[in-house]
Design a protein around this motif. Structure first.
Motif, PDB file in Angstrom:
ATOM      1  N   GLU A  17       0.749  -0.815  -0.533  1.00  0.00           N
ATOM      2  CA  GLU A  17      -0.048  -0.215   0.090  1.00  0.00           C
ATOM      3  C   GLU A  17       0.509   1.330  -0.100  1.00  0.00           C
ATOM      4  N   LYS A  18       2.022   1.348   0.788  1.00  0.00           N
ATOM      5  CA  LYS A  18       3.060   2.469   0.844  1.00  0.00           C
ATOM      6  C   LYS A  18       3.336   2.825  -0.633  1.00  0.00           C
ATOM      7  N   LEU A  19       4.117   2.053  -0.972  1.00  0.00           N
ATOM      8  CA  LEU A  19       4.269   2.074  -2.799  1.00  0.00           C
ATOM      9  C   LEU A  19       3.250   2.542  -3.766  1.00  0.00           C
ATOM     10  N   PHE A  20       2.045   1.602  -3.348  1.00  0.00           N
ATOM     11  CA  PHE A  20       0.891   2.030  -4.424  1.00  0.00           C
ATOM     12  C   PHE A  20       0.482   3.380  -3.973  1.00  0.00           C
ATOM     13  N   GLU A  27      -7.191   1.308  -7.963  1.00  0.00           N
ATOM     14  CA  GLU A  27      -7.783   0.168  -7.817  1.00  0.00           C
ATOM     15  C   GLU A  27      -7.674   0.401  -9.585  1.00  0.00           C
ATOM     16  N   GLY A  28      -6.963  -0.559 -10.354  1.00  0.00           N
ATOM     17  CA  GLY A  28      -7.481  -1.363 -12.077  1.00  0.00           C
ATOM     18  C   GLY A  28      -6.509  -0.379 -12.582  1.00  0.00           C
ATOM     19  N   ASP A  29      -5.598   0.531 -11.866  1.00  0.00           N
ATOM     20  CA  ASP A  29      -5.224   1.307 -13.247  1.00  0.00           C
ATOM     21  C   ASP A  29      -4.184   0.688 -13.763  1.00  0.00           C
ATOM     22  N   ALA A  30      -3.912   0.633 -15.023  1.00  0.00           N
ATOM     23  CA  ALA A  30      -3.561  -0.295 -16.622  1.00  0.00           C
ATOM     24  C   ALA A  30      -1.478   0.048 -16.310  1.00  0.00           C
ATOM     25  N   VAL A  31      -0.670  -0.811 -16.126  1.00  0.00           N
ATOM     26  CA  VAL A  31       0.690   0.133 -16.002  1.00  0.00           C
ATOM     27  C   VAL A  31       1.486  -0.680 -17.170  1.00  0.00           C
ATOM     28  N   LYS A  32       2.673  -0.400 -17.744  1.00  0.00           N
ATOM     29  CA  LYS A  32       3.500  -1.099 -18.313  1.00  0.00           C
ATOM     30  C   LYS A  32       4.734  -1.419 -17.326  1.00  0.00           C
ATOM     31  N   THR A  39      16.241  -3.718 -11.972  1.00  0.00           N
ATOM     32  CA  THR A  39      15.598  -2.424 -11.864  1.00  0.00           C
ATOM     33  C   THR A  39      13.787  -2.723 -12.255  1.00  0.00           C
ATOM     34  N   LEU A  40      12.872  -2.751 -11.876  1.00  0.00           N
ATOM     35  CA  LEU A  40      11.792  -2.525 -12.026  1.00  0.00           C
ATOM     36  C   LEU A  40      11.801  -1.505 -12.524  1.00  0.00           C
ATOM     37  N   ARG A  41      10.396  -0.895 -13.435  1.00  0.00           N
ATOM     38  CA  ARG A  41       9.742   0.258 -14.076  1.00  0.00           C
ATOM     39  C   ARG A  41       8.429   0.476 -14.233  1.00  0.00           C
ATOM     40  N   VAL A  42       8.010   1.207 -13.228  1.00  0.00           N
ATOM     41  CA  VAL A  42       6.424   1.386 -13.240  1.00  0.00           C
ATOM     42  C   VAL A  42       5.888   2.521 -13.951  1.00  0.00           C
ATOM     43  N   SER A  43       5.317   2.246 -15.229  1.00  0.00           N
ATOM     44  CA  SER A  43       4.990   3.586 -15.900  1.00  0.00           C
ATOM     45  C   SER A  43       3.240   3.110 -16.234  1.00  0.00           C
ATOM     46  N   ARG A  44       2.182   4.227 -16.144  1.00  0.00           N
ATOM     47  CA  ARG A  44       0.708   4.258 -16.221  1.00  0.00           C
ATOM     48  C   ARG A  44       1.052   3.941 -17.500  1.00  0.00           C
TER      49      ARG A  44
END
Length: 70
Positions: A17-20, A27-32, A39-44
Motif C-alpha cells: 500500500e505504501k508503494l501503491f 485500483e485498476g490502473d493499467a501499467v507497463k 530494476t523494475l520500472r512502472v509506467s502508467r
C-alpha cells in the motif's frame, strides 16, 4: 520497506500500500512494467495513450507504440 515476491500466471502485480500510494496509483490502473537488469520500472499506460492525440500523424511515434506493444 521489505517486499516479498510471489509468482502468478495472472497479468496482475500486487504492490504494498505504501508503494501503491507513493506511485499515485488507483485500483485498476493499467501499467507497463519494464525490467532492466535488477530494476523494475512502472509506467502508467494512460500517459502513453494520451500522447496519441498529440502525435496522431507522427510515424516515429507509431513505430514506438508498436515496439511497446510487442
Amino acid at each position: 520497506m521489505t517486499i516479498v515476491a510471489k509468482s502468478t500466471s495472472m497479468d496482475t502485480i500486487f504492490l504494498p500500500e505504501k508503494l501503491f500510494n507513493l506511485l499515485k496509483l488507483r485500483e485498476g490502473d493499467a501499467v507497463k512494467i519494464v525490467v532492466e537488469g535488477h530494476t523494475l520500472r512502472v509506467s502508467r499506460l494512460e500517459a502513453f495513450l494520451n500522447l496519441r492525440g498529440v502525435l496522431a500523424d507522427d510515424e516515429a511515434f507509431d513505430c514506438a507504440m508498436a515496439e511497446l506493444a510487442a
